[in-house]
Design a protein around this motif. Structure first.
Motif, mmCIF file in Angstrom:
data_model
loop_
_atom_site.group_PDB
_atom_site.id
_atom_site.type_symbol
_atom_site.label_atom_id
_atom_site.label_comp_id
_atom_site.label_asym_id
_atom_site.label_seq_id
_atom_site.Cartn_x
_atom_site.Cartn_y
_atom_site.Cartn_z
ATOM 1 N N VAL A 290 62.352 60.905 66.713
ATOM 2 C CA VAL A 290 61.871 61.791 65.647
ATOM 3 C C VAL A 290 60.494 61.316 65.191
ATOM 4 C CG1 VAL A 290 64.147 62.534 64.828
ATOM 5 C CG2 VAL A 290 63.144 60.441 63.910
ATOM 6 N N ASP A 291 59.687 62.270 64.732
ATOM 7 C CA ASP A 291 58.327 61.947 64.292
ATOM 8 C C ASP A 291 58.291 61.458 62.849
ATOM 9 O OD1 ASP A 291 57.229 62.835 66.754
ATOM 10 O OD2 ASP A 291 57.371 64.909 66.049
ATOM 11 N N TYR A 292 59.289 61.821 62.096
ATOM 12 C CA TYR A 292 59.361 61.415 60.684
ATOM 13 C C TYR A 292 60.810 61.515 60.237
ATOM 14 C CZ TYR A 292 60.353 66.159 59.396
ATOM 15 O OH TYR A 292 60.984 67.370 59.286
ATOM 16 N N VAL A 293 61.101 60.877 59.127
ATOM 17 C CA VAL A 293 62.395 61.021 58.462
ATOM 18 C C VAL A 293 62.125 61.445 57.024
ATOM 19 C CG1 VAL A 293 64.387 59.769 57.532
ATOM 20 C CG2 VAL A 293 63.673 59.399 59.900
ATOM 21 N N GLY A 294 62.766 62.531 56.608
ATOM 22 C CA GLY A 294 62.657 62.980 55.230
ATOM 23 C C GLY A 294 63.755 62.353 54.390
ATOM 24 N N ILE A 295 63.402 61.946 53.177
ATOM 25 C CA ILE A 295 64.351 61.342 52.251
ATOM 26 C C ILE A 295 64.379 62.167 50.966
ATOM 27 C CG2 ILE A 295 64.899 59.310 50.854
ATOM 28 C CD1 ILE A 295 65.326 58.851 53.838
ATOM 29 N N ASN A 296 65.581 62.588 50.576
ATOM 30 C CA ASN A 296 65.780 63.273 49.304
ATOM 31 C C ASN A 296 66.452 62.302 48.342
ATOM 32 O OD1 ASN A 296 64.835 65.484 50.682
ATOM 33 N ND2 ASN A 296 66.783 66.589 50.703
ATOM 34 N N TYR A 297 65.802 62.031 47.230
ATOM 35 C CA TYR A 297 66.322 61.047 46.272
ATOM 36 C C TYR A 297 66.375 61.641 44.867
ATOM 37 C CZ TYR A 297 66.724 57.116 43.091
ATOM 38 O OH TYR A 297 67.153 56.287 42.086
ATOM 39 N N TYR A 298 67.513 61.410 44.197
ATOM 40 C CA TYR A 298 67.675 61.858 42.816
ATOM 41 C C TYR A 298 68.161 60.753 41.880
ATOM 42 C CZ TYR A 298 66.967 66.523 44.652
ATOM 43 O OH TYR A 298 66.408 67.622 45.251
ATOM 44 N N THR A 299 69.112 59.932 42.352
ATOM 45 C CA THR A 299 69.705 58.934 41.474
ATOM 46 C C THR A 299 70.331 57.821 42.310
ATOM 47 O OG1 THR A 299 71.181 58.666 39.560
ATOM 48 C CG2 THR A 299 71.975 60.069 41.350
ATOM 49 N N ARG A 300 70.970 56.878 41.647
ATOM 50 C CA ARG A 300 71.629 55.769 42.330
ATOM 51 C C ARG A 300 73.135 55.827 42.105
ATOM 52 N NH1 ARG A 300 71.619 50.177 38.766
ATOM 53 N NH2 ARG A 300 72.013 51.115 36.723
ATOM 54 N N HIS A 301 73.876 54.935 42.762
ATOM 55 C CA HIS A 301 75.299 54.744 42.513
ATOM 56 C C HIS A 301 75.546 53.300 42.073
ATOM 57 C CE1 HIS A 301 76.085 58.627 44.144
ATOM 58 N NE2 HIS A 301 75.886 58.300 45.409
ATOM 59 N N VAL A 302 76.441 53.109 41.132
ATOM 60 C CA VAL A 302 76.954 51.788 40.775
ATOM 61 C C VAL A 302 78.442 51.805 41.113
ATOM 62 C CG1 VAL A 302 77.333 50.104 38.952
ATOM 63 C CG2 VAL A 302 75.236 51.484 38.970
ATOM 64 N N CYS A 303 78.857 50.901 41.980
ATOM 65 C CA CYS A 303 80.173 51.011 42.609
ATOM 66 C C CYS A 303 81.078 49.830 42.286
ATOM 67 C CB CYS A 303 80.032 51.085 44.130
ATOM 68 S SG CYS A 303 78.938 52.394 44.684
ATOM 69 N N CYS A 304 82.372 50.102 42.333
ATOM 70 C CA CYS A 304 83.372 49.045 42.242
ATOM 71 C C CYS A 304 84.627 49.500 42.974
ATOM 72 C CB CYS A 304 83.693 48.698 40.789
ATOM 73 S SG CYS A 304 84.633 49.966 39.926
ATOM 74 N N PHE A 305 85.552 48.583 43.168
ATOM 75 C CA PHE A 305 86.865 48.919 43.704
ATOM 76 C C PHE A 305 87.798 49.260 42.549
ATOM 77 C CE2 PHE A 305 85.236 46.009 47.031
ATOM 78 C CZ PHE A 305 85.402 46.830 48.137
#
Length: 449
Positions: A290-305
């Motif tokens: 691929v010539d490029y990779v597009g990234i869509n970003y809005y927020t993060r995740h904070v995770c636990c079990f």
């Protein structure tokens, strides 16, 4: 004068860094039964009781199908370098094997108008509006759909060729496969672990099958794929494995086959009983350059079990959130870009193909003071700048979205636009975030003269 401030010597200030705005076909076009178009899975899904907020749909949306010329004029007035749009598959092939000249002409007019105004055209071939007739045969659960996508990509690229500056095969295969076929939140509303992973594999296969056809038909264009991604952070030290798995399933599952030719071991192990049938040669096809990779970003995740050993996201109640409920966390964009850069060797250039926030926006005295969104863009532009300073090759940034539109299962409740849309009158009003964007680009143009 409201404008975004970029640091001196920022890569974002250079004339070859691409700034744009983005939309998608079903979210803005309307004219659901005009121009030869037939139903997509979203037309069908919207008709299901309770599927979409207030039972809303994209039948009219922003009426871009009729207002496209004034919309392109509005985009040009923002001073952007490029417009990112998607093509509606059911406008091109309303019936099996039946090519629709009206559909091709609609997009031809938009492409021509953008080029006449000096803007590049970035086209997404699949932004989730699968023709319903293909869903009737299983949709993305049917391996045949990957080959139908390749046929569609070949026809579009043969017709437009290098007139489209940048082609994207798929937008956010995570959302299209997992929300659509695993959790049932999006069209076509199917629920099943195995189904979600199978749909994902077939989408990626369709991407891989399309790539050589796109290159042959549009050799001067750029070709790639767009992923949505959220960095994951552990709630505590003991939750690091939860964060690691969240990223593995959230975006490594989609990026690894394209960029490494393999699926991530963490997901293969945890989902061993739900894995799709992967035929010999599939991963080699998906691993097409691929010539490029597009990234869509809005927020993060904070995770636990949780108590059952399952991974859950933990809301950060003390943090700032947008109207849709997503945490505002610009540092996550820097972290995400750096993590991707470190994970993949020979990483092609990245584009931020979507970034933005939802607001409860209204027009007061002819203005929309979307103060939170304006701060959001400012902080995230600085986050991109910081990632570049850490060695990440980012070559463009597209604000999501050009204008308020049909926000999928949320209907019209969530407004992501930098331009306000009155859905009764279709009047467009530039919000303060759009004015700041325009002013930044005008300043950059002056400095680069």
């Amino acid at each position: 004068m409201k404008t975004y401030q970029l640091p001196q010597d920022s890569r974002l200030s250079q004339p070859d860094f691409v700034f744009g705005v983005a939309t998608s076909s079903y979210q803005i076009e309307g004219a659901a039964k005009e121009g030869g178009r037939t139903p997509s899975i979203w037309d069908t899904f919207c008709a299901l009781p309770g599927a979409v907020h207030n039972g809303e749909n994209g039948d009219i949306a922003c009426d871009h199908y009729h207002l496209w010329k004034q919309d392109i004029e509005m985009i040009h007035g923002l001073g952007v370098d490029a417009y990112r749009l998607s093509i509606a598959w059911p406008r091109i092939f309303p019936h099996e094997g039946e090519l629709n000249p009206q559909g091709l002409n609609f997009y031809q007019n938009i492409i021509d108008e953008c080029h006449a105004k000096g803007m590049k055209v970035y086209v997404t071939l699949y932004h989730w509006d699968l023709p319903q007739y293909l869903q009737d045969r299983g949709g993305w659960l049917n391996r045949e759909t990957a080959y139908k996508f390749a046929e569609y990509a070949e026809v579009v690229s043969a017709h437009f060729g290098d007139q489209i500056d940048v082609y994207t095969t798929l937008n956010e295969p995570f959302v299209a496969s997992f929300l659509g076929y695993r959790w049932g939140i999006h069209a076509p509303g199917i629920k099943g672990e195995r189904e979600g992973l199978l749909a994902a594999h077939h989408m990626l296969l369709g991407h891989g099958l399309a790539m050589p056809l796109l290159r042959r038909n549009a050799p001067k264009s750029q070709h790639g794929i767009v992923f949505n991604a959220s960095p994951s952070y552990p709630l505590s030290e003991k939750d690091q494995a939860a964060a690691d798995y969240s990223e593995a399933e959230g975006y490594h599952w989609f990026m690894d086959p394209v960029l490494k030719g393999e699926y991530p071991a963490l997901v293969l192990e945890r989902q061993a009983s739900n894995l799709p049938m992967i035929l010999d040669g599939d991963l080699a096809i998906i691993h097409a350059p691929v010539d490029y990779v597009g990234i869509n970003y809005y927020t993060r995740h904070v995770c636990c079990f949780d108590e059952n050993g399952d991974i859950k996201n933990v809301e950060q109640s003390q943090a700032e959130h947008t109207f849709i409920g997503w945490e505002v966390y610009p540092q996550g964009l820097t972290d995400l870009l750096v993590r991707i850069h470190q994970r993949y060797t020979n990483m092609p250039p990245m584009l931020i193909t979507e970034n933005g926030s939802a607001g409860d926006d209204c027009v007061i005295d002819g203005e929309v003071n979307d103060e939170q969104r304006t701060r959001y863009f400012q902080s995230h532009l600085l986050a991109v700048d910081e990632a570049i300073r850490q060695g990440v090759n980012v070559t463009g940034y597209f604000a999501w979205s050009l204008m308020d539109n049909f926000e999928w299962a949320y209907g019209y409740e969530q407004r992501f636009g930098i331009v306000h849309v009155d859905y009764q009158t279709q009047k467009r009003t530039l919000k303060q975030s759009a004015i700041a964007y325009r002013n930044m680009l005008l300043e950059r143009a002056e400095e680069n003269k």
